[in-house]
Design an enzyme around this catalytic site. Structure first.
Site, PDB file in Angstrom:
ATOM      1  N   THR A 120     -51.926  19.453  16.274  1.00  0.00           N
ATOM      2  CA  THR A 120     -52.797  20.329  17.067  1.00  0.00           C
ATOM      3  C   THR A 120     -53.555  21.220  16.095  1.00  0.00           C
ATOM      4  OG1 THR A 120     -51.154  20.304  18.813  1.00  0.00           O
ATOM      5  CG2 THR A 120     -52.814  22.035  18.930  1.00  0.00           C
ATOM      6  N   GLU A 152     -51.209  14.912  21.156  1.00  0.00           N
ATOM      7  CA  GLU A 152     -50.014  14.413  21.855  1.00  0.00           C
ATOM      8  C   GLU A 152     -49.651  15.383  22.976  1.00  0.00           C
ATOM      9  OE1 GLU A 152     -46.801  15.975  21.533  1.00  0.00           O
ATOM     10  OE2 GLU A 152     -47.779  17.636  20.497  1.00  0.00           O
ATOM     11  N   PHE A 153     -49.050  14.843  24.022  1.00  0.00           N
ATOM     12  CA  PHE A 153     -48.669  15.668  25.173  1.00  0.00           C
ATOM     13  C   PHE A 153     -47.184  15.514  25.476  1.00  0.00           C
ATOM     14  CE2 PHE A 153     -53.186  14.683  25.538  1.00  0.00           C
ATOM     15  CZ  PHE A 153     -53.729  15.947  25.729  1.00  0.00           C
ATOM     16  N   LYS A 208     -56.322  19.434  24.699  1.00  0.00           N
ATOM     17  CA  LYS A 208     -54.903  19.607  24.349  1.00  0.00           C
ATOM     18  C   LYS A 208     -54.523  21.086  24.448  1.00  0.00           C
ATOM     19  CE  LYS A 208     -51.002  19.844  22.113  1.00  0.00           C
ATOM     20  NZ  LYS A 208     -49.751  19.210  22.293  1.00  0.00           N
ATOM     21  N   ALA A 256     -39.794  30.223  38.023  1.00  0.00           N
ATOM     22  CA  ALA A 256     -39.741  31.586  37.472  1.00  0.00           C
ATOM     23  C   ALA A 256     -38.480  31.788  36.648  1.00  0.00           C
ATOM     24  CB  ALA A 256     -39.780  32.577  38.628  1.00  0.00           C
ATOM     25  N   GLY A 261     -40.683  29.468  25.932  1.00  0.00           N
ATOM     26  CA  GLY A 261     -40.437  29.562  24.497  1.00  0.00           C
ATOM     27  C   GLY A 261     -40.878  28.249  23.862  1.00  0.00           C
ATOM     28  N   CYS A 264     -44.665  25.426  20.906  1.00  0.00           N
ATOM     29  CA  CYS A 264     -46.038  25.115  21.326  1.00  0.00           C
ATOM     30  C   CYS A 264     -46.659  26.197  22.204  1.00  0.00           C
ATOM     31  CB  CYS A 264     -46.046  23.775  22.053  1.00  0.00           C
ATOM     32  SG  CYS A 264     -45.298  22.468  21.067  1.00  0.00           S
ATOM     33  N   LYS A 325     -35.077  25.379  25.771  1.00  0.00           N
ATOM     34  CA  LYS A 325     -34.951  24.649  27.033  1.00  0.00           C
ATOM     35  C   LYS A 325     -33.828  23.620  26.845  1.00  0.00           C
ATOM     36  CE  LYS A 325     -38.397  21.036  26.382  1.00  0.00           C
ATOM     37  NZ  LYS A 325     -39.567  20.399  26.954  1.00  0.00           N
TER      38      LYS A 325
HETATM   39  C1  UGA Z   1     -45.177  21.609  25.625  1.00  0.00           C
HETATM   40  C2  UGA Z   1     -46.001  20.816  26.645  1.00  0.00           C
HETATM   41  O1  UGA Z   1     -45.319  20.788  27.905  1.00  0.00           O
HETATM   42  C3  UGA Z   1     -46.250  19.381  26.147  1.00  0.00           C
HETATM   43  O2  UGA Z   1     -47.081  18.684  27.068  1.00  0.00           O
HETATM   44  C4  UGA Z   1     -46.932  19.442  24.774  1.00  0.00           C
HETATM   45  O3  UGA Z   1     -47.134  18.145  24.235  1.00  0.00           O
HETATM   46  C5  UGA Z   1     -46.066  20.226  23.816  1.00  0.00           C
HETATM   47  O4  UGA Z   1     -45.840  21.556  24.354  1.00  0.00           O
HETATM   48  C6  UGA Z   1     -46.793  20.311  22.493  1.00  0.00           C
HETATM   49  O5  UGA Z   1     -47.851  20.958  22.415  1.00  0.00           O
HETATM   50  O6  UGA Z   1     -46.384  19.639  21.534  1.00  0.00           O
HETATM   51  P1  UGA Z   1     -42.569  21.754  25.027  1.00  0.00           P
HETATM   52  O7  UGA Z   1     -42.932  22.892  24.150  1.00  0.00           O
HETATM   53  O8  UGA Z   1     -41.688  20.694  24.510  1.00  0.00           O
HETATM   54  O9  UGA Z   1     -43.894  20.995  25.558  1.00  0.00           O
HETATM   55  O10 UGA Z   1     -41.832  22.382  26.298  1.00  0.00           O
HETATM   56  P2  UGA Z   1     -42.169  22.577  27.843  1.00  0.00           P
HETATM   57  O11 UGA Z   1     -41.455  21.561  28.649  1.00  0.00           O
HETATM   58  O12 UGA Z   1     -43.614  22.716  28.057  1.00  0.00           O
HETATM   59  O13 UGA Z   1     -41.460  23.989  28.119  1.00  0.00           O
HETATM   60  C7  UGA Z   1     -41.911  25.164  27.432  1.00  0.00           C
HETATM   61  C8  UGA Z   1     -41.169  26.367  27.936  1.00  0.00           C
HETATM   62  O14 UGA Z   1     -41.554  26.713  29.261  1.00  0.00           O
HETATM   63  C9  UGA Z   1     -39.637  26.232  27.976  1.00  0.00           C
HETATM   64  O15 UGA Z   1     -39.068  27.393  27.436  1.00  0.00           O
HETATM   65  C10 UGA Z   1     -39.316  26.124  29.447  1.00  0.00           C
HETATM   66  O16 UGA Z   1     -38.052  26.627  29.768  1.00  0.00           O
HETATM   67  C11 UGA Z   1     -40.412  26.996  30.045  1.00  0.00           C
HETATM   68  N1  UGA Z   1     -40.731  26.678  31.457  1.00  0.00           N
HETATM   69  C12 UGA Z   1     -41.182  25.445  31.800  1.00  0.00           C
HETATM   70  C13 UGA Z   1     -40.597  27.673  32.420  1.00  0.00           C
HETATM   71  O17 UGA Z   1     -40.201  28.816  32.116  1.00  0.00           O
HETATM   72  N2  UGA Z   1     -40.912  27.374  33.730  1.00  0.00           N
HETATM   73  C14 UGA Z   1     -41.370  26.157  34.092  1.00  0.00           C
HETATM   74  O18 UGA Z   1     -41.647  25.964  35.296  1.00  0.00           O
HETATM   75  C15 UGA Z   1     -41.499  25.163  33.110  1.00  0.00           C
END
Ligand code: UGA
Length: 482
Positions: A120, A152-153, A208, A256, A261, A264, A325
């Protein structure tokens, strides 16, 4: 295809392993000492479900190799992917790593190869990428090559699934006059059967960034909505269920709790706010997203202190979960770290448990005074209060009635709205989560006028206040058109 992937962190290693698994001949290049030996032994440097097996199988099949540097492989590669890190670990971008990588790699690539950047990138860097590559190629008297970006996603904990079945493949063209690079990447990703979106490089890079910024904003919105549910006696889970059927809204990323964290979302929000501000552009919505996210951690600590009688000095507090997470051992920007630190500063005796050994050990190196327990039961044993930080299955499926006998106190603060509050209450716990109702609200509330409504929302929540004012200002227009 012959592919070389530079950088074997989450993005690079998942890409290298999954591309090899599709039958490509892949070399993963990593400069960090020790990591290559580990990978050659089939051991991955972080936990990602399913990845170990894919690495082991493809190493054994000879389709995947790891190296600290490559010569002939680089010169023979059809595609060279760059997946090195681009943030400085303090909320800003850094481009030194990718620059040195490009200076090393670009002059040695064959004229028939395509350069693909998966890292990124700061948007300002993307705008200069094609010129940079052209200059480096010219200096080595080599013809220009196609340059694409391919963001990437993938989510940690689901990265293998996301790589194999992405919602979309985004290809951004920095330089590809004859579409040779595009043709190679279309063929490469054929096994996904996913829609391919072809864009200019800057638009691909912003899509992205935009996706992550939007996801972060959704989470902060849900957290603000939870505060309003607490204010008016609503239940945020029910409210979101009522909203989610609207296809324009959807239900994902509206859970909520203590907020986002990871490596990303937090960085990309702060880096964008910072970069835009330096360029004289204000981003009040993103600033509010960041502010709400930080605030959630304080609210969690406040809940624990309040339910502990206003003072946690000498109280043993069990924190459940350290990783940002579930299904990862990643502690980067994990809310657990700041929460543990705040509680320790308030005088609490903090004992954390996380199913990941690596995370337990690493957390003690980061947070002074943090103790860790080897099991959930040991963490709960003698605790005055419990704070759920990460919704690991082990905690959600735990029979909490057993915790009553293990614990000294009876306070549970659920930072992820993951536990069944009514069951906890029935088992004798005093519990609090974010925007959730334990008992159905029966008392009549006083009627609130629209003006009072906008005013009180404004006091509690900056972005919803903006929405309320907007709604009030545009009310006449709506009246006229309906
Ligand atoms: C995130 C994006 O979801 C991916 O699509 C992206 O590719 C990636 O960043 C990146 O840029 O490489 P990631 O950081 O692995 O992925 O984690 P997420 O699943 O997005 O969760 C991020 C945080 O949000 C976690 O702490 C999770 O607990 C929190 N979260 C998620 C919430 O507090 N509430 C929600 O409803 C969902």
């Amino acid at each position: 295809m012959r592919i070389v992937v530079y950088g074997q962190g989450y993005v690079g290693l998942v890409s290298a392993a999954c591309l090899a698994d599709w039958g490509n001949d892949v070399v993963g290049v990593e400069k960090q000492s020790g990591r290559v030996e580990m990978l050659r032994d089939g051991r991955t440097p972080f936990f990602e479900p399913g990845l170990d097996d894919i690495v082991t199988e493809n190493l054994a099949a000879g389709r995947l190799r790891f190296s600290e540097s490559v010569d002939q492989e680089l010169e023979a590669a059809d595609i060279v992917m760059i997946a090195v890190g681009t943030h400085d670990g303090h909320g800003g971008w850094q481009t030194q790593t990718i620059l040195s990588c490009l200076y090393e790699v670009v002059p040695r690539m064959s004229a028939a190869a395509t350069l693909v950047v998966r890292s990124t990138l700061p948007p300002s860097f993307v705008r200069n990428l094609s010129r940079l590559v052209a200059d480096v190629r010219a200096q080595s008297s080599s013809p220009m090559i196609p340059v694409l970006i391919n963001p990437e996603f993938t989510r940690e904990g689901r990265a293998v699934h996301d790589f194999r079945s992405p919602d979309r493949i985004v290809l951004g063209v920095a330089h590809d006059p004859f579409e040779r690079g595009l043709a190679q990447l279309r063929a490469l990703y054929e096994p996904t059967h996913s829609p391919v979106v072809e864009l200019a490089a800057i638009d691909a890079s912003l899509s992205k960034l935009g996706a992550n910024l939007f996801l972060a904003t959704k989470i902060s919105f849900a957290n603000e909505l939870a505060a309003l549910c607490d204010l008016w006696g609503g239940d945020v889970d029910e409210v979101v269920a009522g909203m989610a059927h609207d296809a324009r809204i959807g239900g994902q990323f509206l859970r909520a709790g203590i907020g986002f964290g990871g490596s990303c979302l937090p960085h990309q929000v702060s880096m964008t706010v910072q970069a835009a501000c330096e360029a004289g552009v204000e981003t009040p919505l993103l600033a509010a997203t960041e502010q709400v996210n930080r605030h959630q951690r304080d609210v969690f600590v406040k809940h624990l202190v309040e339910l502990s009688g206003g003072d946690v000095r000498g109280h043993r507090i069990a924190l459940l979960g350290l990783t940002f997470k579930p299904n990862t051992d990643d502690l980067r920007e994990a809310p657990s770290l700041t929460i543990a630190d705040s509680l320790i500063r308030l005088g609490a005796d903090v004992v954390a448990y996380d199913p990941m050994d690596r995370a337990r050990y690493a957390a003690t190196q980061i947070v002074p005074g943090l103790q860790v327990a080897p099991t959930l039961r040991e963490a709960l044993s003698g605790a005055d209060a419990v704070g759920l930080i990460t919704e690991w299955r082990e905690f959600v499926q735990f029979d909490w009635s057993q915790a009553v006998d293990l614990m000294r106190g009876s306070v549970v603060v659920d930072g992820r709205n993951a536990l069944d509050s009514r069951r906890l209450t029935a088992a004798g716990f005093t519990t609090r989560s974010f925007g959730r109702r334990i008992e159905p609200k029966t008392q009549e509330e006083p009627i609130v006028t629209p003006e009072q409504h906008a005013f009180s929302v404004g006091a509690a929540s900056p972005s919803l206040a903006a929405g309320a004012v907007y709604a009030r200002d545009t009310a006449l227009e709506w009246e006229g058109t309906e």
